[in-house]
Design a protein around this motif. Structure first.
Motif, mmCIF file in Angstrom:
data_model
loop_
_atom_site.group_PDB
_atom_site.id
_atom_site.type_symbol
_atom_site.label_atom_id
_atom_site.label_comp_id
_atom_site.label_asym_id
_atom_site.label_seq_id
_atom_site.Cartn_x
_atom_site.Cartn_y
_atom_site.Cartn_z
ATOM 1 N N UNK A 25 43.482 32.348 36.482
ATOM 2 C CA UNK A 25 42.669 33.543 36.754
ATOM 3 C C UNK A 25 41.560 33.820 35.314
ATOM 4 N N UNK A 26 42.370 33.920 34.111
ATOM 5 C CA UNK A 26 41.550 34.201 32.971
ATOM 6 C C UNK A 26 40.717 33.131 32.632
ATOM 7 N N UNK A 27 41.045 31.845 32.797
ATOM 8 C CA UNK A 27 40.131 30.742 32.749
ATOM 9 C C UNK A 27 39.188 30.450 33.724
ATOM 10 N N UNK A 28 38.980 31.431 34.604
ATOM 11 C CA UNK A 28 37.989 31.124 35.763
ATOM 12 C C UNK A 28 38.271 29.943 36.814
ATOM 13 N N UNK A 29 39.796 29.590 36.760
ATOM 14 C CA UNK A 29 40.267 28.442 37.724
ATOM 15 C C UNK A 29 40.749 29.247 38.857
ATOM 16 N N UNK A 30 39.987 29.641 39.818
ATOM 17 C CA UNK A 30 40.536 30.556 40.827
ATOM 18 C C UNK A 30 41.281 29.594 42.080
ATOM 19 N N UNK A 31 40.522 28.552 42.143
ATOM 20 C CA UNK A 31 41.246 27.625 43.228
ATOM 21 C C UNK A 31 42.742 27.227 42.798
ATOM 22 N N UNK A 32 43.094 26.862 41.563
ATOM 23 C CA UNK A 32 44.376 26.646 40.942
ATOM 24 C C UNK A 32 45.131 27.827 41.293
ATOM 25 N N UNK A 87 37.778 44.485 39.100
ATOM 26 C CA UNK A 87 37.673 43.524 40.393
ATOM 27 C C UNK A 87 37.410 44.271 41.837
ATOM 28 N N UNK A 88 37.746 45.453 41.591
ATOM 29 C CA UNK A 88 37.411 46.446 42.841
ATOM 30 C C UNK A 88 35.873 46.826 42.814
ATOM 31 N N UNK A 89 35.364 46.977 41.780
ATOM 32 C CA UNK A 89 33.827 47.104 41.505
ATOM 33 C C UNK A 89 33.099 45.874 41.987
ATOM 34 N N UNK A 90 33.726 44.545 41.686
ATOM 35 C CA UNK A 90 32.886 43.705 41.940
ATOM 36 C C UNK A 90 32.850 43.049 43.443
ATOM 37 N N UNK A 131 38.239 37.285 44.565
ATOM 38 C CA UNK A 131 37.359 37.872 43.955
ATOM 39 C C UNK A 131 36.151 36.903 43.267
ATOM 40 N N UNK A 132 36.794 36.019 42.385
ATOM 41 C CA UNK A 132 36.022 34.907 41.922
ATOM 42 C C UNK A 132 35.218 34.117 42.655
ATOM 43 N N UNK A 133 35.920 34.079 43.924
ATOM 44 C CA UNK A 133 35.356 32.902 44.816
ATOM 45 C C UNK A 133 34.489 33.940 45.716
ATOM 46 N N UNK A 157 46.205 37.297 42.149
ATOM 47 C CA UNK A 157 45.544 36.560 43.481
ATOM 48 C C UNK A 157 44.368 37.342 43.809
ATOM 49 N N UNK A 158 44.465 38.596 44.085
ATOM 50 C CA UNK A 158 43.215 39.346 44.488
ATOM 51 C C UNK A 158 41.811 39.209 43.538
ATOM 52 N N UNK A 159 41.956 38.908 42.083
ATOM 53 C CA UNK A 159 41.180 38.498 41.233
ATOM 54 C C UNK A 159 40.818 37.176 41.525
#
Length: 222
Positions: free
Chosen positions: A126-133, A195-198, A163-165, A158-160
């Motif tokens: 998640x930190x690296x932006x790899x949401x699918x992984x 994340x909630x704000x997004x 949210x990235x997707x 998992x929520x984050x």
């Protein structure tokens, strides 16, 4: 301050591994304060000293738990710093240590083992932006034997990832699951609030009532 006092208490106890476990917590404190250089220095110095001090005895379960936890700490530090390759290298090392350990343990309240390593892998992804992984790894995990805190953390990450997707429903569901397990992290964690704000911004006027209510409880209105 608490981590520093823990280190002093561990030194007085004469338990060397307890000292290194306390340094792990100091590194975590530095991460929360966004002092990543200090966090990296603390974790790296402890890891090098531990491996020199223990030598072959570093294969003992308690030592492996501390070594693995320090590798996980470094993975997070590098991920927060945007150092993708170094974060991946530390995750690989942590997985190798977890494989040598071969079981989930809770030495020094670190909860290090194969399962917690994969929970942390989700966070790193998640930190690296790899949401699918992150989503793929999380769906394969059985966390039933882990602490409530670890299970809640996995749901938060998992929520984050969702949210990235921009998958609002799935992200909201994961965050609500995390809140049910342990409300405090969802209500106070900066990443949870962001994340909630997004999600509210993504959903706009179609934001579900449950999401709006969660935002109220977490004080996370845009």
């Amino acid at each position: 301050m608490a981590a520093d006092r823990a280190i002093r208490a561990a030194e007085q106890s004469g338990n060397t591994l307890e000292v290194f476990a306390s340094i792990f917590r100091l590194a975590q404190a530095f991460v929360r304060l966004k002092h990543l250089d200090q966090a990296e220095h603390s974790a790296t110095t402890a890891l090098n000293a531990l491996e020199r001090h223990y030598g072959d005895a570093a294969n003992e379960p308690e030592a492996l738990s501390v070594i693995g936890a320090l590798h996980l700490a470094l993975a997070l530090i590098h991920a927060r710093a945007g150092a993708r390759t170094r974060a991946r290298q530390e995750m690989k090392r942590a997985r190798e240590v977890a494989s040598r350990l071969g079981e989930d343990r809770n030495d020094f309240n670190l909860e290090f083992g194969p399962t917690n390593t994969e929970i942390q892998a989700v966070s790193i992804a998640v930190e690296l932006g790899d949401a699918g992984e992150a989503i793929e790894v999380s769906t394969e995990l059985d966390t039933s034997t882990m602490s409530v805190e670890r299970r809640a953390r996995l749901k938060l990450d998992l929520g984050r990832a969702y949210a990235q997707r921009r998958q609002v429903g799935e992200a909201m569901g994961a965050l609500l699951d995390a809140e049910q397990l342990s409300p405090d992290p969802i209500h106070t964690h900066v990443a949870a609030r962001d994340t909630i704000r997004d999600l509210l911004l993504f959903a706009g006027r179609t934001a579900p009532p449950e999401l709006k209510e969660l935002a109220e409880r977490a004080d996370a209105r845009p």
